[in-house]
Each structure stands twice: as structure tokens, then as C-alpha cells.
Design a protein around this motif. Structure first.
Motif, short mmCIF file in Angstrom:
data_model
loop_
_atom_site.label_atom_id
_atom_site.label_comp_id
_atom_site.label_asym_id
_atom_site.label_seq_id
_atom_site.Cartn_x
_atom_site.Cartn_y
_atom_site.Cartn_z
N ARG A 116 13.87 -18.02 -24.36
CA ARG A 116 13.67 -17.10 -23.24
C ARG A 116 13.29 -15.72 -23.72
O ARG A 116 12.82 -14.90 -22.95
CB ARG A 116 14.96 -16.99 -22.42
N GLY A 117 13.58 -15.45 -25.00
CA GLY A 117 13.34 -14.10 -25.51
C GLY A 117 12.27 -14.07 -26.59
O GLY A 117 11.09 -14.29 -26.30
N PRO A 118 12.70 -13.82 -27.82
CA PRO A 118 11.72 -13.53 -28.88
C PRO A 118 10.70 -14.64 -29.14
O PRO A 118 9.59 -14.33 -29.58
CB PRO A 118 12.60 -13.31 -30.12
N TRP A 119 11.04 -15.89 -28.89
CA TRP A 119 10.11 -16.97 -29.24
C TRP A 119 9.31 -17.47 -28.04
O TRP A 119 8.63 -18.48 -28.12
CB TRP A 119 10.85 -18.16 -29.87
N LYS A 120 9.40 -16.79 -26.91
CA LYS A 120 8.70 -17.27 -25.72
C LYS A 120 7.19 -17.24 -25.96
O LYS A 120 6.66 -16.28 -26.51
CB LYS A 120 9.07 -16.39 -24.53
N ASP A 121 6.53 -18.31 -25.55
CA ASP A 121 5.09 -18.43 -25.74
C ASP A 121 4.38 -17.27 -25.02
O ASP A 121 4.47 -17.15 -23.80
CB ASP A 121 4.64 -19.78 -25.16
N PRO A 122 3.64 -16.41 -25.79
CA PRO A 122 2.98 -15.28 -25.13
C PRO A 122 1.91 -15.73 -24.12
O PRO A 122 1.61 -14.98 -23.18
CB PRO A 122 2.35 -14.51 -26.30
#
Lengths: 354, 307
Positions: A165-171
Motif C-alpha cells: 500500500r505504501g513504498p512498493w505500490k505500482d506507480p
């Protein structure tokens, strides 16, 4: 009157027969319970336990479900033999997937044959690291690994939620809580065209064979069994219980981590909040159904895989709720533990004392 | 203003602590008799779903609580028959009980997802239970007061009564207790039934008091935290009360931080707090211990067969 009589030696015939008896009894009990609940019990049980084996198009699915169960259960069983109760395999499975995904995200714009092995290595190390915490606490401070490994599972689940949900969320993912899709170089090669059958399946079989050789033919395997069965004898024999605790927890953590990475780089192809599917817990049932024997675990993994595949079939054919699968799995473990009594006892007629 | 916040914090804290306190108290008695039942989480879930189902269909929360105790006892009996009568491995059977509870509760609960019931209300009249200050003491439901009474009751039972002494003897040395004529297995059946009833009640507290709505796996591992609490409490009811309220405080902190809209710490990281706290507490207990085996009953987890 019938009575239970303790056998002098555990019965080897019953040792192998009781898992089969347990499966048959589970089918019967399940049939009765689901009929009582107003479902078509007969067809439910047929679809869960038989249809996956009778329809060849389901076999690929069976293998895909069995592979992670077998890989995790192999590690757990080695620990259980030594009285090391790692019940947090689900957490190690998730951490393996997280570590492997970390490598995948770092290399998403690269190509090369080395990427997948690097992810697998990261997966193993991630699972090991997560299992190292309970190992350290048990060896150094005698903290129960049962509770710590389980608590860390909840921590791992929250960690996964945080990352996706945070740092690894697919841009480029329209704000969905999921990572990027893995590239071809980051995905397990498919073994059969047009199916989900991936490299994890043959790897599971190879690991089972290696585990069997290790447990049955080496001193290390012997040490594990002695520490579990007779801790005092193990001390006299010079086997270190601490080393066995470390080794079994690291091995089970590493295998669970590898299974997690296989699942992420195979059927999922990315990390999502739906990733924790409970394989780490179901694998406990697989380990027991397989009698903690690596080859038996392959059998156990296939049976439990059938409950997943068949559970899905029964959802459409007899409208059985998805949760029924979990109940069948638990019922199987109960019945198995109950039939275990046949290994140690036999039924006989009570002789009246004169 | 600050007192209002303090009172509301006390209310949340008590509510968060009560289910773990109940489940842990039951498990404490079970472990005192020498049995390790790892199925607390499963029994809680069975109690939660049975309580909700009965409360939903009869409209009576009280009947729901009774049904929850019944369901807890019923599942505990499965464990008892397997481990005591069939001498199955206690760790494996306890795990099976938890997996079973997860499965059964989500199977039965599938029909109740999203349904609501009337929540368990306060015991005392509104004059007391809604008083801005006194509600910290009088504003709770029956289960809260029952849990506190049970702590006292169990403490007195174990330390001051003959029956409690026998129960402890069975847990410390089953062979000797058997030799002087105490029915070891029957006593353990009784202890396991008591543990099941309290775990069921604790589970139902989630579905009948905390959230008047059914949600899958709503106990979220609290049964396991209860198991850890028993270790933390060194098998003493008084310390168990302290421990349960400490954990309640950790969970309240998590809820308050979420409510206060703390953004520098992600909600997922806050949600880890109770589980990390459990690991930390278990670790500190071991560092601070004086004896080798903490104060665990000597026969904990060992099977017994009178032959």
C-alpha cells in the motif's frame, strides 16, 4: 467389552495405514456434516476428494497447489521431528516473497538469467532471517518458538500490507495496492505450454528426495531424530540440541521463504494483499498427514492440494462455501490425530479377571 | 475535556483487555493442571460465531454468551478426548483445534457477514453508566465485571481450596497424584472444559460487545496473545490481570494513534504493535527469570496414561 491395549512396539502397518484411514473417515464425516447442514454432502465430498484426481485437466492445478505445501511441510517436518515447533511458516513464507520481490523491484528494468536465481536466494534468506528470530530466542533465552514464530506471522502480514500500500505500490497501477508485475526474467518458467505448471513443482520433488536422504541416511538426520525422541541420550551422544534447533528452524524458514518466492514469481506474478493464503498453516497438516516423512509429505501435499482444487469445484457444483475447504482440512488433521491411537494401541476384547 | 478523554481511554482499555483476560485465565487453569492447549484461538472463534449466531437468531445477547461458553466447552472436549483419552500430541492437537476453529467460524459465519445485533450494554442504570466520570467504573458490561470476579475466584481457588491444591498437584506431578488416588484424567477434563468456556466467552466478547457485527477471523490472533500472557504472568492470576490490561493499553494506544490521525507512522506498522509487544514481553520474561523453566507446572504438555 472392547478395550484399548497398548502395543509393545508401534505398529508399522498402522503407521502407514492410519493416514489413509483418516482420509476415508474424513470423507465420511464430511459427508454427514455437510448433509446435516443442508448441502449435497455426497457430491461435495466426491468433488473435493475425487474429482481433482479423475479429471486430467485438474492435474496441473493440483501440482501448482501441492508444490508450496510440500516445500513448506518438508521443512516443518524436520523441525517437528526434533520437537522444534515452528508454526510461523506462513510468516516466513511471506518474508521470503517480500525479500524476493525486493530483488525483483530493484531489477525491473534489467534482463538476465541471473535475476530469478537471485530472487530465489533472497527468498530463502528472507525466510531464514524471519525464522532466525525464534531460533535465537529459543536457544539463547529459552523463549517458546511456538509463540514467537506465530506472532511474527502477524507482523509479516502487516509488513506486506504496508509495502504494497505504501513504498512498493505500482506507480502505474491506478493506485491499486499491489506491486509491479514481474517481468519474464523474474517469473518462474512454465513447464507445460498453456498451463500454470511451473518450475516449483519439480523442485518440490527434488527437495523431498534430498530431505529423505538427509533424514534417513546421514548423521545430521539421525541427530535431529535423537534430539526429538531422547534429549538426554542426545546430550550423552554429543549431539547439540541448540545446533539442531538452529538448523531445523533455519531450514524450515528457508524452505518456507523459497515457497513464498515461488508463489510470488509463479501464480501471483506480483505481490498483492491477497498473497497470504494460509499455505504455511495448511502445511502443518501436510507434515502430519505425511507422517513427518519426506516421501509421505509428497502424498500429503497432493491430498491437501485436492481439498483446495476440489473445494473450488464444489463451490460451483454444489454451492459449498469456500470456508468449507478449511473445515475439511482441519477435520482431516483431527481424524488423523485420532487414528494415530491405532499405531500405539490395538483394540481387543477385555478379559474378565476371575 | 482531558478527563473526558481519559475516561474514554479507560473504556477502550477495559474493552480491549477483557477478552484476552478471559481466554488467558481459562488457559492458566488448564496449564496448572499440566495440559498445554494451543487451541485457544480456535475455541475463541467457535465461541464468537456461536454467540453471534444465537444472539442474531434469538435477539438475546445473554443467550449468545451462554451459547459461546457451550461452544467453547464443546470444542475443548474434542481436544480433551484426543489428548487425554487417546494420548495424542498436545501441541499438534491444539494447532488442529485452532485451524478447525478458523474453518468452522468462517463456514458458519459466512451467512452472517455484515449482519448486526444489539450490542451487549452496560449493567448499571444510566445515571451511573452514562455519568461522565463514574462511567469509567460503572459503565461496563456484565462480562467485564464477571472477568474481574473470575480472576479473584480462580486465584482463591488455586491458592486457598483443597480442590485447587489437587489441581496443582496433578499439574506438578501427575504420577504421584495418580498414586495417591486422584483421578488425573478426570481433573484435566474439568480444567480443559473450564478453559474452553472462558475462551468461548472471550471470543464472543469480540462479536457481541466490541463489534456488534460479524467479521471473519475477528479475534485476530488474540488467542495466541492469551497463551503468551499465561507465560508472562508466571501462571499467577493476579499478574495475569496486570498483563492483560498492559496488552489492552498497547492496543488502546494503537487505536488512539489511528484516531488521532498520526501520519508519520503507517497504520500497518501500528497494527504490528501488539504482536511485537508479545515477543518483547516473552523475551524480557526469560531474561528476568530466576529458575531454569520459568514457573511452568512441571508436567506441562506431557501426556499421562495410568497403566
Amino acid at each position: 467389552m472392547l478395550e484399548w491395549r497398548r502395543r509393545r512396539e508401534p505398529s508399522p502397518a498402522m503407521l502407514y495405514a492410519s493416514p489413509l484411514i483418516a482420509v476415508v473417515l474424513t470423507m465420511l464425516i464430511g459427508m454427514i456434516v455437510f448433509t446435516a447442514m443442508g448441502y449435497d454432502g455426497f457430491h461435495a465430498v466426491r468433488d473435493i476428494f475425487l474429482t481433482p484426481f479423475l479429471e486430467p485437466q485438474r492435474w496441473a492445478d493440483l501440482g501448482v497447489k501441492a508444490a508450496p505445501l510440500v516445500i513448506i511441510a518438508l521443512g516443518l517436518a524436520i523441525g517437528f521431528r526434533a520437537n522444534v515447533w515452528n508454526i510461523g511458516a506462513e510468516g516466513q513464507y511471506i518474508m521470503g516473497a517480500i525479500a524476493g520481490t525486493g530483488v525483483a523491484l530493484a531489477t525491473y528494468d534489467m534482463t538476465g538469467w541471473w535475476i530469478l536465481p537471485a530472487m530465489a536466494l533472497a527468498g530463502i534468506l528472507g525466510g531464514m532471517a524471519w525464522a532466525a528470530i525464534p531460533a535465537f530466542l529459543r536457544v539463547k533465552l529459552q523463549v517458546s518458538e511456538i509463540l514467537t514464530s506465530l506472532m511474527l506471522t502477524y507482523v509479516a502480514v502487516q509488513g506486506l500490507y504496508y509495502l504494497v500500500r505504501g513504498p512498493w505500490k505500482d506507480p502505474d497501477g491506478f493506485n491499486f495496492p499491489q506491486t509491479r508485475m514481474f517481468t519474464t526474467d523474474q517469473t518462474l518458467p512454465v513447464m507445460m505450454e498453456g498451463s500454470l505448471v511451473h518450475l516449483g513443482i519439480p523442485v518440490a520433488v527434488i527437495i523431498a528426495l534430498v530431505a529423505w536422504l538427509l533424514m534417513e541416511k546421514t548423521t545430521a538426520g539421525y541427530a535431529v531424530k535423537v534430539v526429538g525422541l531422547a534429549p538426554a541420550a542426545a546430550r550423552h551422544g554429543g549431539f547439540s540440541a541448540d545446533r539442531v534447533t538452529w538448523a531445523t528452524l533455519l531450514a524450515s524458514g528457508g524452505l518456507a521463504g523459497l515457497a513464498g518466492l515461488f508463489e510470488a514469481a509463479g501464480p501471483f506474478g506480483q505481490l498483492t494483499p491477497q498473497f497470504p493464503t494460509g499455505y504455511g498453516f495448511t502445511a502443518i497438516i501436510v507434515a502430519f498427514l505425511g507422517r513427518l516423512n519426506p516421501l509421505g509429505i509428497v502424498f500429503g501435499g497432493i491430498v491437501l492440494a485436492a481439498t483446495y482444487v476440489g473445494g473450488e469445484i464444489a463451490q460451483t457444483t454444489v454451492r459449498l462455501p469456500q470456508a468449507a475447504t478449511g473445515m475439511f482440512q482441519a477435520l482431516l488433521l483431527f481424524v488423523l490425530l485420532a487414528t494415530d491411537v491405532l499405531v500405539r494401541y490395538r483394540i481387543g476384547w477385555k478379559v474378565r479377571a476371575a | 475535556m482531558t478527563t473526558a478523554i481519559l475516561v474514554s481511554i479507560v473504556m477502550t482499555l477495559v474493552a480491549a483487555s477483557t477478552p484476552i483476560l478471559l481466554a488467558a485465565l481459562g488457559e492458566l487453569v488448564v496449564e496448572k493442571s499440566g495440559v498445554l492447549n494451543l487451541g485457544v484461538e480456535g475455541m475463541m472463534l467457535c465461541g464468537a460465531v456461536a454467540g453471534f449466531a444465537v444472539a442474531f437468531s434469538t435477539g438475546s445477547t445473554g443467550l449468545g454468551l451462554v451459547a459461546a461458553c457451550g461452544a467453547g466447552i464443546a470444542t475443548a472436549m474434542v481436544f480433551a478426548v484426543l489428548t487425554l483419552s487417546l494420548t495424542a500430541n498436545q501441541v499438534a492437537t491444539g494447532l488442529a483445534l485452532t485451524i478447525f476453529g478458523v474453518g468452522v467460524s468462517s463456514l458458519i459465519g459466512a451467512g452472517f457477514v455484515g449482519r448486526t445485533i444489539t450490542r451487549l450494554g452496560p449493567v448499571f442504570p444510566a445515571a451511573l453508566s452514562e455519568h461522565p466520570l463514574l462511567r469509567a467504573v460503572f459503565g461496563h458490561d456484565i462480562v467485564v465485571y464477571l472477568s474481574l470476579a473470575l480472576v479473584l475466584g480462580v486465584s482463591l481457588f488455586l491458592r486457598r481450596t483443597r480442590a485447587g491444591l489437587i489441581l496443582r498437584a496433578v499439574g506438578e506431578n501427575d504420577a504421584s497424584a495418580h498414586a495417591i488416588g486422584y483421578p488425573v484424567i478426570a481433573i484435566r477434563y474439568g480444567a480443559i472444559a473450564f478453559g474452553g468456556a472462558l475462551a468461548g466467552l472471550g471470543g464472543a466478547y469480540f462479536s457481541l460487545a466490541l463489534t456488534p457485527m460479524w467479521a471473519d477471523r475477528l479475534t485476530a490472533g488474540r488467542g495466541w496473545i492469551a497463551l503468551a500472557l499465561v507465560v508472562f504472568a508466571a501462571w499467577k492470576p493476579g499478574r495475569l490481570l496486570l498483563g492483560a490490561y498492559l496488552f489492552g493499553a498497547v492496543m488502546t494506544l494503537e487505536l488512539q494513534a489511528k484516531a488521532a490521525g498520526i501520519t508519520w507512522l503507517a497504520p500497518e506498522l501500528l497494527a504490528m504493535a501488539p504482536y511485537l509487544a508479545t515477543v518483547a514481553v516473552l523475551t524480557m520474561m526469560s531474561i528476568g527469570r530466576k529458575t531454569g523453566r520459568l514457573d511452568a507446572p512441571a508436567c506441562l504438555g506431557k501426556p499421562f496414561s495410568a497403566s
